[in-house]
Design a protein around this motif. Structure first.
Motif, mmCIF file in Angstrom:
data_model
loop_
_atom_site.group_PDB
_atom_site.id
_atom_site.type_symbol
_atom_site.label_atom_id
_atom_site.label_comp_id
_atom_site.label_asym_id
_atom_site.label_seq_id
_atom_site.Cartn_x
_atom_site.Cartn_y
_atom_site.Cartn_z
ATOM 1 N N LEU A 297 0.832 -1.197 0.000
ATOM 2 C CA LEU A 297 0.000 0.000 0.000
ATOM 3 C C LEU A 297 0.869 1.251 0.000
ATOM 4 O O LEU A 297 1.824 1.345 0.768
ATOM 5 C CB LEU A 297 -0.910 0.020 1.228
ATOM 6 C CG LEU A 297 -1.945 -1.105 1.337
ATOM 7 C CD1 LEU A 297 -2.651 -1.032 2.680
ATOM 8 C CD2 LEU A 297 -2.947 -1.018 0.200
ATOM 9 N N SER A 298 0.538 2.195 -0.866
ATOM 10 C CA SER A 298 1.241 3.477 -0.899
ATOM 11 C C SER A 298 0.670 4.408 0.167
ATOM 12 O O SER A 298 -0.401 4.144 0.718
ATOM 13 C CB SER A 298 1.095 4.116 -2.283
ATOM 14 O OG SER A 298 1.672 3.294 -3.270
ATOM 15 N N PRO A 299 1.369 5.507 0.472
ATOM 16 C CA PRO A 299 0.815 6.465 1.434
ATOM 17 C C PRO A 299 -0.552 6.991 0.987
ATOM 18 O O PRO A 299 -0.827 7.122 -0.208
ATOM 19 C CB PRO A 299 1.863 7.586 1.444
ATOM 20 C CG PRO A 299 3.129 6.913 1.036
ATOM 21 C CD PRO A 299 2.723 5.877 0.032
ATOM 22 N N VAL A 300 -1.392 7.286 1.944
ATOM 23 C CA VAL A 300 -2.740 7.783 1.667
ATOM 24 C C VAL A 300 -2.685 9.247 1.239
ATOM 25 O O VAL A 300 -1.960 10.051 1.827
ATOM 26 C CB VAL A 300 -3.633 7.637 2.915
ATOM 27 C CG1 VAL A 300 -4.986 8.309 2.706
ATOM 28 C CG2 VAL A 300 -3.818 6.167 3.261
ATOM 29 N N VAL A 301 -3.453 9.590 0.204
ATOM 30 C CA VAL A 301 -3.714 10.991 -0.138
ATOM 31 C C VAL A 301 -5.002 11.370 0.581
ATOM 32 O O VAL A 301 -6.062 10.811 0.289
ATOM 33 C CB VAL A 301 -3.873 11.184 -1.653
ATOM 34 C CG1 VAL A 301 -4.223 12.642 -1.965
ATOM 35 C CG2 VAL A 301 -2.608 10.778 -2.387
ATOM 36 N N PRO A 302 -4.959 12.287 1.553
ATOM 37 C CA PRO A 302 -6.149 12.573 2.362
ATOM 38 C C PRO A 302 -7.297 13.149 1.527
ATOM 39 O O PRO A 302 -7.092 13.699 0.438
ATOM 40 C CB PRO A 302 -5.644 13.601 3.380
ATOM 41 C CG PRO A 302 -4.159 13.485 3.362
ATOM 42 C CD PRO A 302 -3.790 13.070 1.977
ATOM 43 N N GLU A 303 -8.495 13.025 2.073
ATOM 44 C CA GLU A 303 -9.650 13.629 1.425
ATOM 45 C C GLU A 303 -9.528 15.158 1.472
ATOM 46 O O GLU A 303 -8.914 15.706 2.378
ATOM 47 C CB GLU A 303 -10.957 13.181 2.078
ATOM 48 C CG GLU A 303 -11.071 13.450 3.549
ATOM 49 C CD GLU A 303 -10.627 12.277 4.408
ATOM 50 O OE1 GLU A 303 -11.328 11.978 5.392
ATOM 51 O OE2 GLU A 303 -9.586 11.664 4.111
ATOM 52 N N VAL A 304 -10.091 15.810 0.478
ATOM 53 C CA VAL A 304 -10.114 17.278 0.434
ATOM 54 C C VAL A 304 -11.276 17.759 1.286
ATOM 55 O O VAL A 304 -12.435 17.418 1.020
ATOM 56 C CB VAL A 304 -10.259 17.781 -1.013
ATOM 57 C CG1 VAL A 304 -10.464 19.303 -1.024
ATOM 58 C CG2 VAL A 304 -9.051 17.400 -1.840
ATOM 59 N N ILE A 305 -10.959 18.562 2.303
ATOM 60 C CA ILE A 305 -11.985 19.066 3.212
ATOM 61 C C ILE A 305 -11.988 20.590 3.144
ATOM 62 O O ILE A 305 -10.996 21.249 3.490
ATOM 63 C CB ILE A 305 -11.737 18.595 4.657
ATOM 64 C CG1 ILE A 305 -11.723 17.063 4.713
ATOM 65 C CG2 ILE A 305 -12.800 19.156 5.589
ATOM 66 C CD1 ILE A 305 -11.385 16.501 6.082
ATOM 67 N N ASN A 306 -13.103 21.147 2.686
ATOM 68 C CA ASN A 306 -13.246 22.596 2.586
ATOM 69 C C ASN A 306 -13.712 23.189 3.905
ATOM 70 O O ASN A 306 -14.583 22.635 4.586
ATOM 71 C CB ASN A 306 -14.254 22.952 1.493
ATOM 72 C CG ASN A 306 -13.684 22.801 0.100
ATOM 73 O OD1 ASN A 306 -12.488 22.965 -0.110
ATOM 74 N ND2 ASN A 306 -14.546 22.482 -0.863
#
Length: 395
Positions: A297-306
């Motif tokens: 598993l590669s590092p997680v790209v976090p969700e975009v939170i406005n």
């Protein structure tokens, strides 16, 4: 609309043709993640000519510049990604990619043009502007860690930003519309690789035991089950493969095969379920085909939170720039974007700009026939400028 804002937006319209020319120049010379040297030279040349202050950029490609307004206000970071994809373009236009196997198939060429246009407009009005503006051109978004690489290199130590803003052109949306939501806007993403190892055999004598070709085919066809019934506000999570490799000859069952893909979720609970299911699926394939399935598993790209207050400020500004009827509540979307790394540190807003080229089924992002309606560049620049000014004036 105030006279100052109207005059500033008039400059956007006056520079529209130049914005289109910039987009086409970048489109014709696409560069992959962390190889964006010519694009970086173009950006640095244009912004240096405006008299902006160049700040330290910790990555070899990309650029960071600052413009100070003449009035008190907040500092706003405006971000654009600059990299292309390893895709061969199939769109026959005069400015099509000159490089085989490389294409701006996601709209980043438009993002570069829009942010440069915004910088030029704001520079012309600098003495009348509130606050300060940092223009950050980020490499390596398609790899998923360009933003984090800049942050770990200390880019945010070179300036203090109170708010952040950015946009993404969206070919599925009609041109003229802008979509934004408070809270989760883009999914989190994780890339994965599964290396399958088996006994190998003559193709005429092969069964299912130890057969990595059958195993990788089965694995690929069952990936949708990793996110089955997982959704966020009626938007489904996703899991799919993008690369499958196996074999060297048609009459040889190889000893190894590999599959690479991504899964996308919208929160920690969904992520825990999906990642557990993926491991369970790999174990099931191992048992069924008598192979080993090594999951990486590669590092997680976090969700975009406005940020909700930033979204409220942006909505009002965008309504002023393009009309309230053209600003809508966007649903969460399945793609990811590592602008999330900046928004996790700087409250801000990341929004969608409609760019559908025509009335029919739009070309999909990351496809070789991807295209945009260039009128979206005007909409994007008007809303980015108006949004940045409003965020700078707030407080």
């Amino acid at each position: 609309m105030s006279t100052d804002i109207a005059a500033t937006l008039d400059l956007v319209d006056a520079g529209y043709d130049r914005t289109v020319d910039t987009r086409r120049a970048v489109h014709a010379a696409p560069e992959l993640a962390f190889e964006e040297k010519a694009t970086t030279r173009l950006i640095r040349d244009r912004l240096s000519r405006l008299g902006l202050v160049e700040l330290r950029c910790p990555t070899e490609t990309g650029a960071v510049f600052r413009l100070d307004g003449g009035q008190r206000g907040r500092t706003v970071m405006l971000r654009a990604d600059i990299d292309a994809l390893p895709v061969t373009e199939e769109v026959d236009v005069p400015y099509r990619s000159r490089l085989e196997g490389q294409m701006h198939a996601c709209g980043h060429d438009g993002h570069v043009a829009i942010l440069l246009a915004a910088a030029e407009v704001l520079a012309q009005r600098a003495e009348t502007l509130p606050g300060s503006y940092v223009f950050l051109f980020q490499p390596g978004e398609e790899f998923g860690y360009g933003a984090l690489k800049m942050i770990e290199g200390g880019v945010l130590e070179g300036f203090r930003a109170d708010r952040a803003i950015g946009l993404h052109l969206a070919s599925p949306l009609p041109t003229g519309l802008v979509g934004v939501r408070a809270g989760v806007q883009y999914s989190r993403a994780q890339a994965f690789r599964v290396l399958l190892s088996g006994a190998g055999a003559h193709a005429a004598m092969a069964g299912s035991d130890g057969n990595v070709v059958l195993a990788v085919s089965s694995l690929s066809s069952r990936l949708a089950g990793v996110v089955e019934e997982l959704e966020y506000e009626f938007v489904s999570c996703a899991c799919s493969a993008g690369i499958i490799r196996a074999g060297t000859a048609p009459n040889v069952v190889p000893r190894q095969a590999s599959l690479e893909g991504t899964f996308r979720t919208f929160n920690s609970e969904q992520y825990a379920v999906a990642s557990t299911r993926l491991r369970t699926l790999c174990a099931a394939v191992e048992a069924e085909f008598t192979v080993t399935a090594a999951l990486t598993l590669s590092p997680v790209v976090p969700e975009v939170i406005n940020d909700p207050p930033a979204v409220a400020i942006f909505r009002a500004a965008a309504a002023t720039a393009i009309g309230a009827d053209n600003v809508f509540e966007a649903p969460p979307v399945q793609p990811s974007d590592d602008v999330s790394e900046f928004l996790n540190r700087i409250p801000g807003v990341y929004y969608l700009v409609g760019a559908r080229p025509g009335r029919g089924m739009p070309p999909m992002h990351h496809a070789p026939d991807f295209a945009i309606d260039e009128e979206s560049l005007r909409v994007g620049t008007r809303t980015l400028v108006a949004g940045a000014l409003a965020l700078a004036a707030d407080g």
